[in-house]
Design an enzyme around this catalytic site. Structure first.
Site, PDB file in Angstrom:
ATOM      1  N   PRO A   9      26.709  90.778  86.508  1.00 36.85           N
ATOM      2  CA  PRO A   9      27.409  91.038  85.246  1.00 36.85           C
ATOM      3  C   PRO A   9      26.425  91.122  84.089  1.00 36.85           C
ATOM      4  O   PRO A   9      25.348  90.532  84.139  1.00 36.85           O
ATOM      5  CB  PRO A   9      28.342  89.834  85.110  1.00 36.85           C
ATOM      6  CG  PRO A   9      27.687  88.761  85.912  1.00 36.85           C
ATOM      7  CD  PRO A   9      26.987  89.440  87.037  1.00 36.85           C
ATOM      8  N   CYS A  10      26.793  91.866  83.066  1.00 37.89           N
ATOM      9  CA  CYS A  10      25.855  92.073  81.955  1.00 37.89           C
ATOM     10  C   CYS A  10      26.407  91.610  80.612  1.00 37.89           C
ATOM     11  O   CYS A  10      25.759  91.810  79.583  1.00 37.89           O
ATOM     12  CB  CYS A  10      25.480  93.551  81.857  1.00 37.89           C
ATOM     13  SG  CYS A  10      26.881  94.625  81.472  1.00 37.89           S
TER      14      CYS A  10
END
Length: 360
Positions: A85-86
């Site tokens: 995830p970013c």
């Protein structure tokens, strides 16, 4: 040499599914030594499709990495994958920049890589991460991987539709290795797609060209839009958001983790009975209807099964998820969060077989 795999941020196991299919199709040996995932429903689907009885279940990677002995105790492995995830990178550039994001889960991957030094890693993320914060976020990622001992780092944007799946889904894949590769090695989505198309008939992958290849004609009434919600779904937008809402797409829009909420038809995928029962769906999709005309049609959303198929997961994979009681809402979320199996398969075929990284 057997491929020993650690799958981080595993979701429902898209990387693993691709590797398993590749190994079965081309007589390679692989073993999954462990995986990390915190979503209980995704874990249920994962376990419904893979035998994890002898594997390390990392769970929350942040807690796991906090104790370095956990990393040291992991069985050795030569391949690490992850669709990380970013979201927390949004803090980049504020306050103290790089120091502020030390808690970002990407850095947990780095801790494992630094300690275990797998031969190669394959990571996936949204394509916008390349330009996030004027490119500084992506530069940090690449520099951090290089500092961890990986001098050969490559990346490109891959569209799921180029790999025999009827979905436009652009994602960046990062490949890095400790191996010294031949100077002519390239990591090009175009080249990998061309090679994939030469071998795709030899594979056991789910493959389709158009959405109607996988759409079912008889589905539960609950997937049809009510008369109340149709105007919202078919609307082109609002004052703050304008986009043309169309249905009956031959190639699906990118699946999202929140598609259970039913966004407008410019964001999610909807299909009319007229399209589904048309004798020539390609020609039908070219027809233009007014909003009033569309509102009179029977229109439905994708089913969770169709969403799984658009990501390259098989009927059996989906059925196994259903058997453990996974709700439609969670199935939509799982499909939207997953990596596209065919895309990963094509990349791994190129790395492991076409370019024979293990043999170089």
């Amino acid at each position: 040499m057997a491929i020993t795999h650690l799958e981080l941020f595993a979701g429902i196991g898209g990387f693993r599914q691709a590797l398993d299919l590749l190994c079965n199709d081309f007589n390679l040996q692989s073993e999954n030594i462990g995986y990390s995932e915190i979503d209980a429903n995704a874990i249920n689907t994962y376990k419904a499709n893979f035998d994890t009885s002898k594997e390390v279940e990392i769970g929350d990677i942040v807690s796991f990495v906090h104790d370095k002995s956990n990393i040291e105790d992991l069985p050795d492995f030569n391949f690490l994958s992850g669709g990380f995830p970013c979201q927390s990178f949004s803090m980049m550039g504020k306050q103290n920049g790089f120091e502020d994001v030390r808690g970002n889960v990407f850095f947990q991957i780095l801790e494992i890589i630094k300690t275990k030094k797998p031969k190669f890693i394959l990571l996936e993320n949204v394509k916008n991460i390349i330009t996030h914060n004027k490119g500084k976020t992506f530069e940090t990622i690449l520099n951090s991987i290089e500092d961890a001992g990986y001098n050969n780092i490559y990346y490109d944007v891959f569209n799921t539709h180029d790999f025999s799946l009827a979905q436009n889904r652009n994602r960046v894949y990062i490949f890095a290795t400790t191996e010294n590769l031949n100077p002519d090695f390239k990591f090009s989505s175009k080249e990998i797609a061309n090679i994939f198309h030469n071998i795709k008939l030899q594979t056991s992958l789910v493959q389709h060209t158009h959405t109607y290849d996988i759409l079912e004609k008889n589905v539960d009434e609950k997937y049809y839009l009510s008369e109340v919600i149709k105007p919202t779904i078919l609307a082109d937008g609002s004052k703050k958001f304008q986009s043309k809402s169309t249905i009956d797409q031959l190639v699906a829009r990118p699946l999202t983790a929140t598609m259970a909420k039913m966004h407008r038809a410019c964001q999610d995928n909807y299909f009319s009975d007229d399209f589904l029962y048309s004798d020539n769906k390609k020609e039908y999709s070219k027809l233009i209807f007014s909003k009033d005309e569309l509102a009179k049609k029977n229109i439905r959303r994708l089913t969770p099964k169709e969403a799984f198929l658009l990501q390259g997961f098989s009927n059996t994979f989906y059925d196994n998820a259903k058997k453990v009681g996974t709700s439609d809402s969670q199935l939509y979320k799982q499909a939207g969060n997953a990596v596209s199996v065919n895309t990963v398969y094509a990349i791994l075929y190129y790395i492991l077989i076409e370019r024979n990284i293990f043999g170089e």
